[in-house]
Design a protein around this motif. Structure first.
Motif, mmCIF file in Angstrom:
data_model
loop_
_atom_site.group_PDB
_atom_site.id
_atom_site.type_symbol
_atom_site.label_atom_id
_atom_site.label_comp_id
_atom_site.label_asym_id
_atom_site.label_seq_id
_atom_site.Cartn_x
_atom_site.Cartn_y
_atom_site.Cartn_z
ATOM 1 N N LYS A 132 -18.084 -10.115 -22.537
ATOM 2 C CA LYS A 132 -19.170 -10.545 -21.644
ATOM 3 C C LYS A 132 -20.439 -10.850 -22.424
ATOM 4 O O LYS A 132 -21.203 -11.734 -22.067
ATOM 5 N N ARG A 133 -20.667 -10.092 -23.495
ATOM 6 C CA ARG A 133 -21.865 -10.277 -24.311
ATOM 7 C C ARG A 133 -21.691 -11.401 -25.335
ATOM 8 O O ARG A 133 -22.609 -11.710 -26.070
ATOM 9 N N GLY A 134 -20.525 -11.984 -25.393
ATOM 10 C CA GLY A 134 -20.284 -13.091 -26.309
ATOM 11 C C GLY A 134 -20.007 -12.687 -27.745
ATOM 12 O O GLY A 134 -20.129 -13.510 -28.655
ATOM 13 N N LEU A 135 -19.632 -11.436 -27.963
ATOM 14 C CA LEU A 135 -19.346 -10.984 -29.324
ATOM 15 C C LEU A 135 -18.092 -11.670 -29.863
ATOM 16 O O LEU A 135 -17.181 -12.006 -29.112
ATOM 17 N N LYS A 136 -18.067 -11.870 -31.163
ATOM 18 C CA LYS A 136 -16.902 -12.455 -31.816
ATOM 19 C C LYS A 136 -15.863 -11.398 -32.167
ATOM 20 O O LYS A 136 -14.684 -11.705 -32.297
ATOM 21 N N ARG A 137 -16.335 -10.155 -32.340
ATOM 22 C CA ARG A 137 -15.407 -9.094 -32.698
ATOM 23 C C ARG A 137 -16.002 -7.729 -32.396
ATOM 24 O O ARG A 137 -17.223 -7.588 -32.249
ATOM 25 N N VAL A 138 -15.115 -6.749 -32.303
ATOM 26 C CA VAL A 138 -15.528 -5.355 -32.249
ATOM 27 C C VAL A 138 -14.811 -4.631 -33.378
ATOM 28 O O VAL A 138 -13.710 -5.007 -33.783
ATOM 29 N N ILE A 139 -15.486 -3.596 -33.884
ATOM 30 C CA ILE A 139 -14.911 -2.781 -34.947
ATOM 31 C C ILE A 139 -15.002 -1.312 -34.556
ATOM 32 O O ILE A 139 -15.827 -0.924 -33.724
ATOM 33 N N SER A 140 -14.147 -0.551 -35.174
ATOM 34 C CA SER A 140 -14.169 0.890 -35.012
ATOM 35 C C SER A 140 -13.964 1.493 -36.392
ATOM 36 O O SER A 140 -13.051 1.078 -37.113
ATOM 37 N N ILE A 141 -14.791 2.431 -36.762
ATOM 38 C CA ILE A 141 -14.654 3.128 -38.041
ATOM 39 C C ILE A 141 -13.979 4.461 -37.746
ATOM 40 O O ILE A 141 -14.498 5.256 -36.958
ATOM 41 N N GLU A 142 -12.827 4.677 -38.369
ATOM 42 C CA GLU A 142 -12.045 5.887 -38.110
ATOM 43 C C GLU A 142 -11.775 6.643 -39.401
ATOM 44 O O GLU A 142 -11.590 6.038 -40.454
ATOM 45 N N ASP A 143 -11.721 7.953 -39.286
ATOM 46 C CA ASP A 143 -11.220 8.807 -40.358
ATOM 47 C C ASP A 143 -9.719 8.508 -40.474
ATOM 48 O O ASP A 143 -9.023 8.404 -39.461
ATOM 49 N N ARG A 144 -9.225 8.354 -41.673
ATOM 50 C CA ARG A 144 -7.798 8.050 -41.870
ATOM 51 C C ARG A 144 -6.886 9.097 -41.250
ATOM 52 O O ARG A 144 -5.732 8.803 -40.924
ATOM 53 N N ASP A 145 -7.394 10.313 -41.049
ATOM 54 C CA ASP A 145 -6.590 11.368 -40.433
ATOM 55 C C ASP A 145 -6.528 11.264 -38.908
ATOM 56 O O ASP A 145 -5.771 11.997 -38.275
ATOM 57 N N GLY A 162 -9.089 -1.429 -45.119
ATOM 58 C CA GLY A 162 -9.622 -0.331 -45.912
ATOM 59 C C GLY A 162 -11.131 -0.452 -46.043
ATOM 60 O O GLY A 162 -11.706 -1.525 -45.883
ATOM 61 N N MET A 163 -11.760 0.663 -46.332
ATOM 62 C CA MET A 163 -13.206 0.690 -46.553
ATOM 63 C C MET A 163 -13.428 0.952 -48.040
ATOM 64 O O MET A 163 -13.098 2.035 -48.529
ATOM 65 N N GLU A 164 -13.978 -0.021 -48.753
ATOM 66 C CA GLU A 164 -14.171 0.100 -50.202
ATOM 67 C C GLU A 164 -15.060 1.284 -50.579
ATOM 68 O O GLU A 164 -14.832 1.934 -51.577
ATOM 69 N N ASP A 166 -15.496 4.115 -48.997
ATOM 70 C CA ASP A 166 -15.012 5.449 -48.640
ATOM 71 C C ASP A 166 -13.514 5.407 -48.357
ATOM 72 O O ASP A 166 -13.092 4.914 -47.315
ATOM 73 N N PRO A 167 -12.714 5.945 -49.261
ATOM 74 C CA PRO A 167 -11.260 5.903 -49.074
ATOM 75 C C PRO A 167 -10.769 6.787 -47.924
ATOM 76 O O PRO A 167 -9.604 6.700 -47.534
ATOM 77 N N HIS A 168 -11.643 7.606 -47.339
ATOM 78 C CA HIS A 168 -11.256 8.469 -46.225
ATOM 79 C C HIS A 168 -11.399 7.769 -44.875
ATOM 80 O O HIS A 168 -10.991 8.312 -43.852
ATOM 81 N N LEU A 169 -11.995 6.576 -44.886
ATOM 82 C CA LEU A 169 -12.240 5.845 -43.643
ATOM 83 C C LEU A 169 -11.440 4.563 -43.606
ATOM 84 O O LEU A 169 -11.082 3.995 -44.630
ATOM 85 N N VAL A 170 -11.201 4.092 -42.393
ATOM 86 C CA VAL A 170 -10.558 2.808 -42.169
ATOM 87 C C VAL A 170 -11.352 2.084 -41.079
ATOM 88 O O VAL A 170 -11.845 2.710 -40.145
ATOM 89 N N MET A 171 -11.518 0.775 -41.251
ATOM 90 C CA MET A 171 -12.170 -0.026 -40.216
ATOM 91 C C MET A 171 -11.082 -0.779 -39.464
ATOM 92 O O MET A 171 -10.232 -1.420 -40.061
ATOM 93 N N LEU A 172 -11.126 -0.669 -38.153
ATOM 94 C CA LEU A 172 -10.212 -1.427 -37.310
ATOM 95 C C LEU A 172 -11.019 -2.503 -36.616
ATOM 96 O O LEU A 172 -12.141 -2.250 -36.150
ATOM 97 N N GLU A 173 -10.469 -3.707 -36.568
ATOM 98 C CA GLU A 173 -11.204 -4.871 -36.074
ATOM 99 C C GLU A 173 -10.360 -5.617 -35.048
ATOM 100 O O GLU A 173 -9.173 -5.822 -35.230
#
Length: 177
Positions: A132-145, A162-164, A166-173
């Motif tokens: 609705k807001r016209g965004l091109k994407r959404v992301i979520s930053i998650e702990d790999r666990d 992957g997140m360069e 911080d190897p403990h995090l992952v970005m989902l898009e």
């Protein structure tokens, strides 16, 4: 914490989960700080760590203000109440960048309601609001666990990166085309 029916009356959406839970969802406001404080006290320690990406036994004022004092356009915070009992069962947030190109999302679900489709329903709501807001994407930053969240987001069409820094995090898009 159970909320009086009058407080839920301002619902902007009613959602049904795959498990048959009916949710009344409304926008959070500055009056909801104590409600969210109690909610996060009732969320498991691991879920608090996954939501705030830091170990914390209590979520206080400094962390709650960004969830309650929002502009309702670039940043929106939603509260989901189980309709039958009026219990706050989820908190969800959409925070957009200045260009309104990308939004970061985050969802927390009360432990007793995990696995019942609440997170699924809230992700759908966040995606709809982002579009609705016209965004091109959404992301979520998650702990790999945080395997449950990562799996859920993948099921909803998110792609993991992957997140360069911080190897403990992952970005989902998730992209909207």
């Amino acid at each position: 914490m159970t909320i009086p029916k009058a407080a839920v009356a301002a619902a902007i959406a009613q959602l049904f989960t795959r498990d048959g839970v009916m949710l009344d969802v409304r926008q959070a406001s500055t009056d909801d700080e104590a409600l969210l404080e109690a909610f996060f006290d009732d969320v498991s320690a691991e879920d608090r760590r996954f939501r705030f990406l830091a170990a914390s036994t209590h979520i206080g004022h400094g962390q709650l203000v960004p969830l309650t004092d929002v502009d309702h356009w670039r940043t929106e915070s939603y509260l989901a109440f189980e309709q039958q009992h009026g219990t706050l069962v989820a908190s969800a947030m959409l925070a957009c960048d200045a260009r309104m190109d990308t939004g970061e999302i985050a969802v927390s679900v009360r432990t007793a309601y995990r696995g019942r489709g609440v997170g699924w329903a809230m992700l759908d709501l966040l995606a709809q609001e982002a579009e609705k807001r016209g965004l091109k994407r959404v992301i979520s930053i998650e702990d790999r666990d945080n395997h449950a969240a990562i799996e859920l987001e993948r099921e909803k069409g998110f792609v993991a990166h992957g997140m360069e820094d911080d190897p403990h995090l992952v970005m989902l898009e998730k992209r909207f085309d």
